[in-house]
Design a protein around this motif. Structure first.
Motif, PDB file in Angstrom:
ATOM      1  N   ALA A 198       0.818  -1.213   0.000  1.00 30.39           N
ATOM      2  CA  ALA A 198       0.000   0.000   0.000  1.00 30.39           C
ATOM      3  C   ALA A 198       0.851   1.262   0.000  1.00 30.39           C
ATOM      4  CB  ALA A 198      -0.947  -0.010   1.204  1.00 30.39           C
ATOM      5  N   GLN A 199       1.990   1.229   0.660  1.00 18.89           N
ATOM      6  CA  GLN A 199       2.875   2.402   0.629  1.00 18.89           C
ATOM      7  C   GLN A 199       3.539   2.547  -0.739  1.00 18.89           C
ATOM      8  OE1 GLN A 199       2.702   4.727   2.534  1.00 18.89           O
ATOM      9  NE2 GLN A 199       2.608   4.215   4.696  1.00 18.89           N
ATOM     10  N   TYR A 200       3.855   1.452  -1.371  1.00 22.96           N
ATOM     11  CA  TYR A 200       4.375   1.519  -2.743  1.00 22.96           C
ATOM     12  C   TYR A 200       3.300   2.108  -3.659  1.00 22.96           C
ATOM     13  CZ  TYR A 200       6.571   0.144  -7.141  1.00 22.96           C
ATOM     14  OH  TYR A 200       7.143   0.169  -8.396  1.00 22.96           O
ATOM     15  N   ALA A 201       2.047   1.651  -3.467  1.00 24.72           N
ATOM     16  CA  ALA A 201       0.937   2.154  -4.283  1.00 24.72           C
ATOM     17  C   ALA A 201       0.718   3.645  -4.058  1.00 24.72           C
ATOM     18  CB  ALA A 201      -0.340   1.373  -3.963  1.00 24.72           C
ATOM     19  N   LYS A 202       0.915   4.122  -2.816  1.00 28.16           N
ATOM     20  CA  LYS A 202       0.798   5.559  -2.523  1.00 28.16           C
ATOM     21  C   LYS A 202       1.815   6.365  -3.310  1.00 28.16           C
ATOM     22  CE  LYS A 202       3.033   7.478   0.555  1.00 28.16           C
ATOM     23  NZ  LYS A 202       2.614   7.564   1.954  1.00 28.16           N
ATOM     24  N   LYS A 203       3.055   5.918  -3.292  1.00 25.64           N
ATOM     25  CA  LYS A 203       4.119   6.621  -4.019  1.00 25.64           C
ATOM     26  C   LYS A 203       3.846   6.615  -5.528  1.00 25.64           C
ATOM     27  CE  LYS A 203       7.118   4.071  -1.810  1.00 25.64           C
ATOM     28  NZ  LYS A 203       8.365   3.413  -1.340  1.00 25.64           N
ATOM     29  N   ASP A 204       3.342   5.502  -6.013  1.00 25.44           N
ATOM     30  CA  ASP A 204       3.002   5.400  -7.436  1.00 25.44           C
ATOM     31  C   ASP A 204       1.828   6.309  -7.781  1.00 25.44           C
ATOM     32  OD1 ASP A 204       3.232   3.987 -10.071  1.00 25.44           O
ATOM     33  OD2 ASP A 204       1.220   3.306  -9.537  1.00 25.44           O
ATOM     34  N   HIS A 205       0.828   6.348  -6.923  1.00 22.98           N
ATOM     35  CA  HIS A 205      -0.370   7.169  -7.118  1.00 22.98           C
ATOM     36  C   HIS A 205       0.002   8.651  -7.180  1.00 22.98           C
ATOM     37  CE1 HIS A 205      -4.694   7.681  -7.116  1.00 22.98           C
ATOM     38  NE2 HIS A 205      -4.675   8.449  -6.040  1.00 22.98           N
ATOM     39  N   ILE A 206       0.843   9.083  -6.251  1.00 20.53           N
ATOM     40  CA  ILE A 206       1.290  10.473  -6.210  1.00 20.53           C
ATOM     41  C   ILE A 206       2.124  10.807  -7.444  1.00 20.53           C
ATOM     42  CG2 ILE A 206       2.856  12.058  -4.987  1.00 20.53           C
ATOM     43  CD1 ILE A 206       1.814  10.723  -2.372  1.00 20.53           C
ATOM     44  N   SER A 207       2.983   9.897  -7.836  1.00 19.12           N
ATOM     45  CA  SER A 207       3.843  10.126  -9.004  1.00 19.12           C
ATOM     46  C   SER A 207       3.008  10.328 -10.265  1.00 19.12           C
ATOM     47  CB  SER A 207       4.796   8.944  -9.190  1.00 19.12           C
ATOM     48  OG  SER A 207       5.674   8.820  -8.091  1.00 19.12           O
ATOM     49  N   ALA A 249      -8.934  14.547 -18.991  1.00 17.28           N
ATOM     50  CA  ALA A 249      -9.591  13.388 -18.374  1.00 17.28           C
ATOM     51  C   ALA A 249      -8.726  12.860 -17.239  1.00 17.28           C
ATOM     52  CB  ALA A 249      -9.828  12.298 -19.401  1.00 17.28           C
ATOM     53  N   ARG A 250      -9.376  12.320 -16.203  1.00 12.04           N
ATOM     54  CA  ARG A 250      -8.669  11.917 -14.988  1.00 12.04           C
ATOM     55  C   ARG A 250      -8.079  10.510 -15.061  1.00 12.04           C
ATOM     56  NH1 ARG A 250      -9.754  10.403  -9.465  1.00 12.04           N
ATOM     57  NH2 ARG A 250      -8.801  11.867  -8.006  1.00 12.04           N
ATOM     58  N   ASP A 251      -8.267   9.809 -16.155  1.00  8.19           N
ATOM     59  CA  ASP A 251      -7.854   8.400 -16.224  1.00  8.19           C
ATOM     60  C   ASP A 251      -6.341   8.228 -16.244  1.00  8.19           C
ATOM     61  OD1 ASP A 251      -7.522   9.473 -18.746  1.00  8.19           O
ATOM     62  OD2 ASP A 251      -8.497   7.819 -19.807  1.00  8.19           O
ATOM     63  N   TYR A 252      -5.585   9.295 -16.471  1.00  7.97           N
ATOM     64  CA  TYR A 252      -4.114   9.173 -16.461  1.00  7.97           C
ATOM     65  C   TYR A 252      -3.589   8.724 -15.109  1.00  7.97           C
ATOM     66  CZ  TYR A 252      -4.019  13.633 -13.913  1.00  7.97           C
ATOM     67  OH  TYR A 252      -4.205  14.614 -12.966  1.00  7.97           O
ATOM     68  N   ILE A 253      -4.365   8.955 -14.051  1.00  6.91           N
ATOM     69  CA  ILE A 253      -3.938   8.568 -12.702  1.00  6.91           C
ATOM     70  C   ILE A 253      -3.975   7.056 -12.534  1.00  6.91           C
ATOM     71  CG2 ILE A 253      -4.461   8.783 -10.230  1.00  6.91           C
ATOM     72  CD1 ILE A 253      -5.723  11.501 -10.848  1.00  6.91           C
TER      73      ILE A 253
END
Length: 338
Positions: free
Chosen positions: A98-107, A332-336
């Motif tokens: 989940a912390q890896y996913a957070k860093k990826d999400h923010i990036s 569009a927001r799908d790039y996230i």
């Protein structure tokens, strides 16, 4: 109650977390129990309104919490030392995932690509900037007022052989001068102080290039402005304040910044705190022996009341994406989520 618990003057028959969750679930923000309770609340509220975190106070406040032995934080955080809300894209994720996913999400929200110059305000132990440098080949400048965090971040950069892409400085955001393509701040805004919000976003605007993107990740209040919990203010985060969205937005609008996206992550932080507490309690005997039983009780109580605040809709996490012009962000927001 928190003081009584950490000093061992009160004991709970059963689980402390269940007791605290039950109290919070049935407590109305509108109810005050006595004249003295009302008076303490008003004094705290007035203090919040008048408090200005000067540079010297900011240094002292940050070091009071973060300049502890880094080995203590390693007892319950993930291996990258992320001391902020993780991102659970599914319920079965481990804290590490989940912390890896957070860093990826923010990036992804920062729209990173090779060669960009990144500013990380309140870089902690360097986990996010290390992730960005390694995965996106960007130059990252991380700043912190904590000597322990600074030293560990620098050591990690050397160990990962990323010195050419990572720079860490002991500097306050108010003293920054350079321009950056991207600015990110994770879990630092809670230490800025209400009186300094205009100054903070003015500096973000000054340091962000005209086509740049910024992301501010902060704990926030769901039900409007309030006062800092006295226990947290005294024992955990001196000088800290959790803002409401209504307190943040005017300072953004004043400083040539456009809000391009806001996401709310309250249940993600409840899960994060629960994972931290599970890790913490598995080391309880070691913590009692090395740091003392009162210290153990203080942190246990802090982790529980924090988790409860997110579970009972008192607190959330705002991820606020900012730009100076709309063309900096896809329509569009799908790039996230790609």
């Amino acid at each position: 109650f928190g003081e009584a618990y950490l000093r061992g003057n009160v004991s709970i028959k059963g689980d402390l977390d269940k007791f605290v969750f039950a109290i919070d679930k049935n407590f109305s923000n509108q109810v005050r129990f006595s004249y003295f309770s009302n008076l303490r609340y008003l004094v705290n509220l007035l203090s919040k309104k008048l408090r200005r975190n000067s540079l010297s106070k900011s240094i002292g406040n940050v070091r009071a919490h973060y300049d502890q032995d880094p080995e203590f934080y390693k007892l319950f955080l993930d291996s990258s030392m992320q001391y902020s809300c993780a991102y659970f894209s599914n319920n079965n994720m481990s804290l590490e995932e989940a912390q890896y996913a957070k860093k990826d999400h923010i990036s992804k929200k920062l729209l990173l690509n090779s060669g960009l110059k990144i500013l990380d305000i309140g870089c902690g132990w360097g986990g996010l900037s290390l992730f960005i440098a390694k995965n996106y080949d960007c130059f990252c400048h991380g700043i912190t007022l904590s000597k322990n965090q600074l030293n560990m971040a620098r050591d990690r950069a050397i160990k990962e052989n990323l010195n050419n892409l990572l720079k860490y400085s002991e500097i306050d955001y108010r003293n920054l001068k350079n321009k950056y393509d991207r600015i990110v701040s994770i879990g630092m805004f809670e230490h800025v102080g209400l009186k300094n919000y205009d100054q903070f976003f003015k500096k973000v605007s000054e340091c962000l290039k005209s086509d740049g993107v910024a992301l501010i990740h902060t704990i926030g209040r769901i039900r409007g402005p309030g006062a800092t919990d006295p226990f947290l203010s005294k024992y955990i985060f001196p000088g800290g304040y959790i803002p409401s969205l209504s307190e943040i937005l005017p300072s953004i609008e004043k400083n040539n910044l456009m809000i391009t996206d806001i996401e709310f992550l309250h249940l993600h932080y409840a899960k994060t705190l629960n994972k931290w507490r599970q890790n913490f309690l598995t080391k309880s005997l070691f913590i009692k022996k090395k740091y003392g039983e009162n210290y153990m009780r203080m942190w246990e109580y802090y982790l529980i009341i924090s988790e409860s605040a997110f579970r009972t809709n008192h607190m959330t996490v705002f991820q606020i994406q900012l730009a100076k012009k709309p063309s900096s962000i896809p329509s569009a927001r799908d790039y996230i989520y790609k």
